[in-house]
Motif scaffolding. Structure first.
Motif, PDB file in Angstrom:
ATOM      1  N   ASP A  97      17.906  41.045  -5.826  1.00 13.08           N
ATOM      2  CA  ASP A  97      18.701  41.272  -5.139  1.00 13.08           C
ATOM      3  C   ASP A  97      19.665  39.607  -4.864  1.00 13.08           C
ATOM      4  O   ASP A  97      21.118  40.484  -4.278  1.00 13.08           O
ATOM      5  N   ASP A  98      19.339  38.669  -4.811  1.00  9.07           N
ATOM      6  CA  ASP A  98      20.314  37.628  -5.056  1.00  9.07           C
ATOM      7  C   ASP A  98      21.028  37.971  -6.017  1.00  9.07           C
ATOM      8  O   ASP A  98      23.086  37.473  -5.456  1.00  9.07           O
ATOM      9  N   LEU A 140      23.954  40.286  -4.658  1.00 10.97           N
ATOM     10  CA  LEU A 140      24.593  39.428  -3.436  1.00 10.97           C
ATOM     11  C   LEU A 140      25.901  38.869  -4.352  1.00 10.97           C
ATOM     12  O   LEU A 140      27.087  38.366  -3.535  1.00 10.97           O
ATOM     13  N   THR A 141      24.857  38.064  -4.852  1.00 11.06           N
ATOM     14  CA  THR A 141      27.000  37.564  -5.901  1.00 11.06           C
ATOM     15  C   THR A 141      27.777  38.108  -6.239  1.00 11.06           C
ATOM     16  O   THR A 141      28.990  37.396  -6.258  1.00 11.06           O
ATOM     17  N   ASP A 154      29.646  39.282  -2.995  1.00 12.08           N
ATOM     18  CA  ASP A 154      30.413  37.824  -2.956  1.00 12.08           C
ATOM     19  C   ASP A 154      32.149  38.244  -3.475  1.00 12.08           C
ATOM     20  O   ASP A 154      32.819  38.046  -3.393  1.00 12.08           O
ATOM     21  N   ARG A 187      28.235  46.786   1.646  1.00 10.57           N
ATOM     22  CA  ARG A 187      28.572  45.669   1.580  1.00 10.57           C
ATOM     23  C   ARG A 187      28.037  46.446   3.983  1.00 10.57           C
ATOM     24  O   ARG A 187      27.361  45.393   4.806  1.00 10.57           O
ATOM     25  N   LEU A 204      24.709  46.235   4.362  1.00 15.06           N
ATOM     26  CA  LEU A 204      24.004  44.491   4.696  1.00 15.06           C
ATOM     27  C   LEU A 204      24.340  44.352   5.645  1.00 15.06           C
ATOM     28  O   LEU A 204      23.706  43.491   6.205  1.00 15.06           O
ATOM     29  N   ASP A 240      19.880  39.577   5.393  1.00 15.18           N
ATOM     30  CA  ASP A 240      19.491  38.759   4.335  1.00 15.18           C
ATOM     31  C   ASP A 240      19.678  39.779   3.059  1.00 15.18           C
ATOM     32  O   ASP A 240      18.198  39.543   2.941  1.00 15.18           O
ATOM     33  N   GLY A 241      20.326  40.716   2.425  1.00 16.58           N
ATOM     34  CA  GLY A 241      20.515  41.299   2.052  1.00 16.58           C
ATOM     35  C   GLY A 241      19.029  42.472   1.689  1.00 16.58           C
ATOM     36  O   GLY A 241      19.207  43.157   2.801  1.00 16.58           O
TER      37      GLY A 241
END
Length: 92
Positions: free
Chosen positions: A20-21, A24-25, A28, A76, A79, A84-85
């Motif tokens: 998930d991180d 998100l990276t 972004d 997006r 979210l 947060d994710g």
């Protein structure tokens, strides 16, 4: 979304949170290719470690993941409502 429900044990949340991180990276950065790759990896991991819930059983869901064809803009928006994710953290 659109694929059915899966039950995933808490022991898999660390791995799913890492994916998930990464998602998100990529989100972004705005890199569509990296985003699609990260989303595919997250969905594949859920399929791998999760147990499919029978189609005739409707259980409450802790989270909803986008389908593999989702765009950066669609995720997006998701979210904005989720926080947060996409994957919740480990329970306290």
């Amino acid at each position: 979304m659109g694929e059915g429900q899966f039950q995933v044990g808490d022991e898999h949340l660390n791995r799913l949170n890492q994916l998930d991180d990464e998602l998100l990276t990529a989100l972004d950065s705005g890199d569509e290719s990296a985003f699609q790759s990260a989303l595919g990896q997250l969905l594949a991991a859920v399929r791998e470690v999760g147990s499919a819930v029978p189609d005739d059983s409707l259980e409450p869901s802790d989270l909803i993941l986008p389908d593999e064809g989702a765009t950066i803009d669609q995720v997006r928006e998701l979210l904005r409502t989720e926080g947060d994710g996409l994957i919740p953290g480990l329970p306290e």
